[in-house]
Design a protein around this motif. Structure first.
Motif, PDB file in Angstrom:
ATOM      1  N   ARG A 118      -5.353   0.171  -3.050  1.00  9.03           N
ATOM      2  CA  ARG A 118      -4.159   0.161  -2.200  1.00  9.03           C
ATOM      3  C   ARG A 118      -3.453   1.514  -2.212  1.00  9.03           C
ATOM      4  NH1 ARG A 118      -2.445  -4.957  -0.582  1.00  9.03           N
ATOM      5  NH2 ARG A 118      -4.263  -6.327  -0.605  1.00  9.03           N
ATOM      6  N   ALA A 176       0.851  -1.188   0.000  1.00  6.57           N
ATOM      7  CA  ALA A 176       0.000   0.000   0.000  1.00  6.57           C
ATOM      8  C   ALA A 176       0.884   1.235   0.000  1.00  6.57           C
ATOM      9  CB  ALA A 176      -0.924   0.021   1.221  1.00  6.57           C
ATOM     10  N   ALA A 208      -4.895  -3.052   5.047  1.00  7.69           N
ATOM     11  CA  ALA A 208      -4.556  -4.103   4.074  1.00  7.69           C
ATOM     12  C   ALA A 208      -4.002  -5.322   4.802  1.00  7.69           C
ATOM     13  CB  ALA A 208      -3.585  -3.542   3.030  1.00  7.69           C
ATOM     14  N   ASP A 209      -2.953  -5.902   4.270  1.00  8.67           N
ATOM     15  CA  ASP A 209      -2.357  -7.080   4.892  1.00  8.67           C
ATOM     16  C   ASP A 209      -0.897  -6.808   5.232  1.00  8.67           C
ATOM     17  OD1 ASP A 209      -1.520  -6.865   2.321  1.00  8.67           O
ATOM     18  OD2 ASP A 209      -1.908  -8.941   1.745  1.00  8.67           O
TER      19      ASP A 209
END
Length: 407
Positions: A60, A38, A73-74
């Motif tokens: 993102r 991101a 996000a992750d």
């Protein structure tokens, strides 16, 4: 929490400027180890350029970090390379989200904020690393190696000069983003916390007394030539001025890489617009700068070692010079060559990109610390706070004119 073995560290980027793109070169070269997931930046052009470089989808890409933290996000970690006055808040929010942080120096604008970040990181069990790239530079690492070897005995005193250079100063600290303490930091912290960290790193002793002197002596309206104009492009004495923005940007083409060039425009058009209307086209004596243009810091350490740091601006040189006097010898260097009993030649590294690879070694060390069991990060926030404390106290000494005793 360590990153599972076999997958890259997933990192969000908050602040997509020059420093971020230097560090992200590591991700371009080693996608198996570091993956940007991101990007956050209020500047649409920079945000999209960085996102497209790593194939990040529209969802993102964030215009502000609050939107990112609402749905982080992750990511495993964040890289924070925002302006100096936007370090504390996103760093604290990242820690509270359970994310590891690699934070560009300086840590924050106040010592209590620096300590608050360190305290919260300990409570949450996350790593906060500070980007003191000198620790990763081959030249400075060699100095530390020689000192630690013991072959020259113990350090008695160190004279260290940070030659900032007149072009860097006029671009960044008089016309540019680090010209005012309110939106940046005192000059010593903004530019030389690297240097203080290096001095503490090689001496391994806490500071017990310090004093500092300095002022904004030259770059102010009282020193402007009588016939000079508000802007270099309109000035009748521009051709004879050593600080001409026209000469720096248009003739010599120095310090132009960070000017954003929107699609459909050329760099020359952007430079001309800047000279006519932007902050970088102003007369060097008629800016709204308030940071010092020269400063001296002296320190006495707990083991009686004496250190001096001189921040020199009025020089064409742009390097660091260090002279270390030890009980059984001395070390002298200028970032190009290091003289001990023999000469260590770093000339071929001078001017190499990414601080001679130090930027990439720093980001690799951060990735290693989060992916390899037992790997310690070289420059945690706990290491960095002392250099910041000294810079803040040096500013107090400079303003009050007294020697400061440190607990």
């Amino acid at each position: 929490q360590k990153v599972p073995e076999g997958r890259p560290l997933r990192m969000a980027v908050i602040g997509a400027g020059n420093r971020a793109n230097k560090y992200l070169e590591y991700a371009r070269r080693h996608p198996e180890r570091l993956q940007p997931v991101a990007v956050v930046d209020g500047n649409e052009l920079r945000r999209n350029e960085t996102a497209e470089r790593f194939g990040l989808a529209a969802e993102r890409r964030y215009a502000d970090y609050d939107a990112f933290f609402a749905r982080p996000a992750d990511a495993d970690a964040v890289l924070i390379t925002t302006p100096d006055d936007v370090h504390f808040d996103p760093c604290m929010k990242a820690i509270d989200a359970g994310l590891h942080v690699l934070l560009e120096k300086p840590i924050a604008q106040r010592l209590d904020e620096c300590r608050a970040i360190a305290r919260r990181a300990r409570e949450r069990g996350v790593l906060v690393g500070i980007c003191h790239v000198l620790r990763y530079h081959p030249y400075f690492a060699k100095i530390r190696e020689i000192v630690d070897s013991g072959e020259l005995g113990q350090i008695i005193s160190v004279n260290h000069v940070a030659a900032v250079g007149i072009d860097r100063t006029t671009h960044s600290y008089v016309r540019g983003p680090w010209r005012r303490e309110e939106t940046s930091n005192p000059m010593l912290l903004a530019k030389c916390c690297h240097d203080v960290d290096f001095l503490l790193w090689i001496t391994r002793s806490p500071c017990r007394k310090l004093s500092s002197f300095g002022s904004l002596r030259w770059f102010r309206a009282a020193n402007a030539p009588q016939t000079s104009a508000e802007r270099c492009i309109d000035c009748p004495v521009e051709h004879d001025c050593p600080y001409s923005a026209v000469d720096l940007y248009c003739t010599r083409r120095d310090w132009i890489s960070n000017f954003d060039v929107p699609q459909g425009r050329t760099l020359d058009e952007v430079l001309l617009e800047e000279l006519r209307h932007g902050p970088y086209g102003r007369c060097i004596y008629r800016c709204d700068n308030d940071v010092v243009d020269h400063q001296l810091l002296t320190m006495e350490l707990a083991d009686e070692t004496i250190l001096s740091l001189s921040m020199d601006i009025f020089t064409q040189d742009d390097c660091r010079r260090t002279h270390i006097k030890m009980t059984h010898g001395e070390i002298f260097g200028d970032e190009r060559k290091l003289h001990v009993h023999r000469v260590y030649d770093f000339e071929e590294l001078a001017g190499h990109p990414f601080h001679a690879g130090a930027d990439l070694r720093l980001i690799e060390d951060f990735v290693d610390a989060l992916t390899r069991p037992g790997h310690p990060f070289l420059c945690t926030i706990e290491d960095s706070i002392e250099s910041h404390r000294i810079c803040f106290e040096a500013e107090r000494s400079r303003r009050c004119g007294e020697t400061i005793r440190l607990e």
